[in-house]
Design a protein around this motif. Structure first.
Motif, short mmCIF file in Angstrom:
data_model
loop_
_atom_site.label_atom_id
_atom_site.label_comp_id
_atom_site.label_asym_id
_atom_site.label_seq_id
_atom_site.Cartn_x
_atom_site.Cartn_y
_atom_site.Cartn_z
N ALA A 113 -11.67 0.18 13.46
CA ALA A 113 -12.60 -0.52 12.59
C ALA A 113 -13.59 -1.40 13.33
CB ALA A 113 -11.82 -1.36 11.58
N LEU A 147 -17.51 0.63 6.06
CA LEU A 147 -16.67 1.21 5.02
C LEU A 147 -16.29 0.18 3.96
CD1 LEU A 147 -14.40 3.42 7.29
CD2 LEU A 147 -16.15 4.21 5.70
N ARG A 163 -18.93 6.19 2.24
CA ARG A 163 -17.80 6.82 1.54
C ARG A 163 -17.82 8.34 1.70
NH1 ARG A 163 -17.94 4.25 -3.04
NH2 ARG A 163 -15.90 3.22 -2.89
N CYS A 166 -16.40 9.65 5.18
CA CYS A 166 -15.06 9.23 5.59
C CYS A 166 -14.02 10.18 4.99
CB CYS A 166 -14.79 7.79 5.14
SG CYS A 166 -13.17 7.17 5.62
N VAL A 169 -8.51 6.77 5.84
CA VAL A 169 -8.47 5.43 6.42
C VAL A 169 -7.04 5.02 6.72
CG1 VAL A 169 -10.57 4.64 5.27
CG2 VAL A 169 -8.36 4.23 4.18
N LEU A 182 -4.94 8.54 8.10
CA LEU A 182 -5.95 9.10 9.01
C LEU A 182 -5.87 10.62 9.07
CD1 LEU A 182 -5.98 6.58 12.00
CD2 LEU A 182 -7.64 6.85 10.16
N ARG A 195 -8.04 6.06 -0.40
CA ARG A 195 -9.14 5.94 0.55
C ARG A 195 -10.38 5.39 -0.15
NH1 ARG A 195 -12.19 11.40 1.84
NH2 ARG A 195 -12.11 11.22 -0.41
N ILE A 199 -12.46 1.84 0.28
CA ILE A 199 -13.87 1.84 0.70
C ILE A 199 -14.70 1.15 -0.38
CG2 ILE A 199 -15.86 3.28 1.22
CD1 ILE A 199 -13.90 5.39 2.29
N ILE A 208 -9.10 -2.39 6.39
CA ILE A 208 -9.25 -1.11 7.09
C ILE A 208 -9.18 -1.36 8.59
CG2 ILE A 208 -10.83 0.80 7.55
CD1 ILE A 208 -11.89 0.43 4.67
N ALA A 211 -10.53 4.74 10.85
CA ALA A 211 -11.01 5.73 9.88
C ALA A 211 -11.26 7.06 10.56
CB ALA A 211 -12.29 5.24 9.21
N SER A 212 -11.00 8.12 9.85
CA SER A 212 -11.42 9.45 10.30
C SER A 212 -12.76 9.75 9.63
CB SER A 212 -10.37 10.51 9.96
OG SER A 212 -10.02 10.48 8.59
N LEU A 213 -13.74 10.07 10.45
CA LEU A 213 -15.13 10.15 10.00
C LEU A 213 -15.65 11.57 10.10
CD1 LEU A 213 -16.35 6.97 11.90
CD2 LEU A 213 -15.69 7.12 9.49
#
Length: 469
Positions: A113, A147, A163, A166, A169, A182, A195, A199, A208, A211-213
């Motif tokens: 984060a 986020l 949002r 992503c 999270v 994640l 998630r 967010i 948070i 995060a997986s983006l």
């Protein structure tokens, strides 16, 4: 009732964590960019891991001490500063900034984060991918803050808000438990979407920590142009024309009133501007195209069709990457010029696209009846998000009109609400707009929000006073 983070609590907390994790707050932890609020803080916690975040939260839960999460400190609605109440623990995630992994073939990146947005974008670029979220403050804002506020920026038109970018999270909840979300999945229908609940919650439901983006392949061909339009109505028609000419390839479409270039000339005279005499209204359009297409030719076609339809009277098409960067420097420095001038009242609003011209006209006339104000209206026309800011006349100071600030905000927000808009488009509610939620929010929605807050944070320790009061 919450308790303060007093000397005894701070000393006890420090003993339970690695040396150097707990410190006295620095000025940057107690300030916000517009200098509208000064924050309180008994200490600042600087954890290096999610486990350490959880330890801090458990200690605060046990002692009923509030926590104010702090990312990059760039928020504009007071979400990261608590000016009233018992002194909280400021929980800064700035040490948690690792990129934990990149999967280019999956178009996924996992970041902690505290990673700066610019760092995440650079990591994606190094893997031949792009993280599309783009903000003027990307060098200082953090992924966690992006986020937490569901940040928008200039590319929402094509790729969506934070949002939408992503996939999952990791977060610490109010009881100190760790939500391990994640996953790198596009589809996961196993129950409630926690998630998306976290967010945009501004740290009031959980903190948070990673995060997986979602990444994308960068468009092989890009181009930008500044085009002069008569007004917002013509700008909207030009937007429709651009989307018809290049479906799915319009990355950004920004509206700029001449007050923005005027403020830049006043505060940053060395900044290169594209027009010697700024026009009343400009649009900045950027295209991202596949191989084999010419952005310059498509923008020339857009200009030609726009001129033939009476929508465009002049324009510049970037002939190089440096000229394209100059166009964006104009747009992205407007917020800093605004800060240097000093707004009486700033508004981050969203409206249905067809309502934008009417809003701009109605609000302008109503404000003109209140005083000799300067209005800087600019923003993300493609997604209906305007930054509509009201300034004192040249030579006067913001403080001279402080008594009118609330009336100005109420006037602007009333018009936005009456036209079916939102008084918070991409900056969040923070502490500055809690009254607006009570005034304009749907009662059933606000009641549901209170129920969720009470269920997830019954003691009210997470960012007390933000979003809901």
């Amino acid at each position: 009732m919450l308790n303060p983070a007093d000397e005894h609590f701070v000393a006890t907390l420090a003993q339970s964590l690695p040396e150097g994790t707990i410190r006295a707050p620095e000025p940057r932890h107690l300030e916000e960019p517009r200098s509208r609020w000064a924050g309180l803080g008994g200490c600042v916690a600087l954890p290096r891991s999610t486990a350490e975040v959880a330890s801090v939260v458990r200690a605060c839960q046990a002692a009923r001490v509030g926590i104010v999460p702090w990312g990059g400190g760039t928020g504009l609605v007071g979400g990261q500063v608590m000016a009233e109440g018992p002194a909280p623990v400021i929980l800064s995630l700035e040490r948690m900034k690792a990129v934990r992994g990149i999967w280019p073939s999956e178009n996924v990146l996992i970041a902690e984060a505290g990673a700066k947005l610019a760092e995440v974008r650079a990591a994606a670029d190094g893997a031949g991918r792009m993280f599309p979220l783009s903000l003027a403050s990307e060098g200082t804002c953090s992924i966690g803050g992006n986020l937490a506020t569901n940040a928008g920026g200039v590319n929402v038109l094509r790729w969506g808000n934070a949002r939408d970018l992503c996939l999952g999270v990791e977060a610490v909840l109010a009881d100190g438990s760790i939500l391990g979300g994640l996953k790198r999945l596009r589809k996961d229908n196993t129950g409630y979407d926690l998630r998306n609940l976290l967010i945009g919650s501004e740290g009031t439901l959980g903190i948070i920590t990673a995060a997986s983006l979602r990444l994308v392949a960068p468009p092989p061909v890009t181009g930008a142009a500044l085009m002069v339009v008569e007004g917002p109505e013509q700008a909207l028609e030009l937007l429709a024309l651009a989307e018809a000419l290049a479906p799915g390839c319009v990355s950004a479409f920004e509206l700029i009133h001449r007050t923005g270039p005027d403020f830049l000339a006043e505060t940053m005279p060395d900044l290169r501007q594209p027009f010697a005499e700024p026009p009343e209204w400009l649009v900045l359009v950027e295209l991202g195209l596949p191989h084999g297409l010419s952005a310059a030719e498509m923008l020339e076609d857009l200009f030609g069709q726009g001129a033939e339809a009476g929508l465009v009277s002049d324009g510049l098409i970037a002939q190089s990457e440096s000229q394209r960067a100059d166009f964006w420097n104009l747009r992205e420095n407007i917020p800093e010029a605004n800060r240097l001038i000093g707004a009486i009242s700033s508004h981050d609003v969203a409206l249905p696209l067809s309502e934008l011209p009417g809003f701009i006209d109605e609000a302008g006339q109503a404000l003109a009846a209140m005083g000799p104000f300067r209005i800087n209206c600019f923003g993300h026309l493609g997604d209906g998000n305007l930054h509509y800011n009201v300034f004192p006349p040249k030579g006067a100071a913001r403080a001279d009109f402080a008594g009118q600030a609330y009336a100005i905000k109420e006037l602007v927000h009333d018009i936005v609400h009456a036209r079916g808009g939102s008084v918070s488009a991409e900056h969040g509610l923070g502490r500055a707009k809690t009254g607006d939620l009570a005034r304009y929010g749907d009662p059933a929605r606000v009641a549901a929000m209170r129920t969720i807050k009470a269920a997830l944070d019954p003691a009210g320790i997470l960012n007390p006073g933000a979003v809901l009061v």
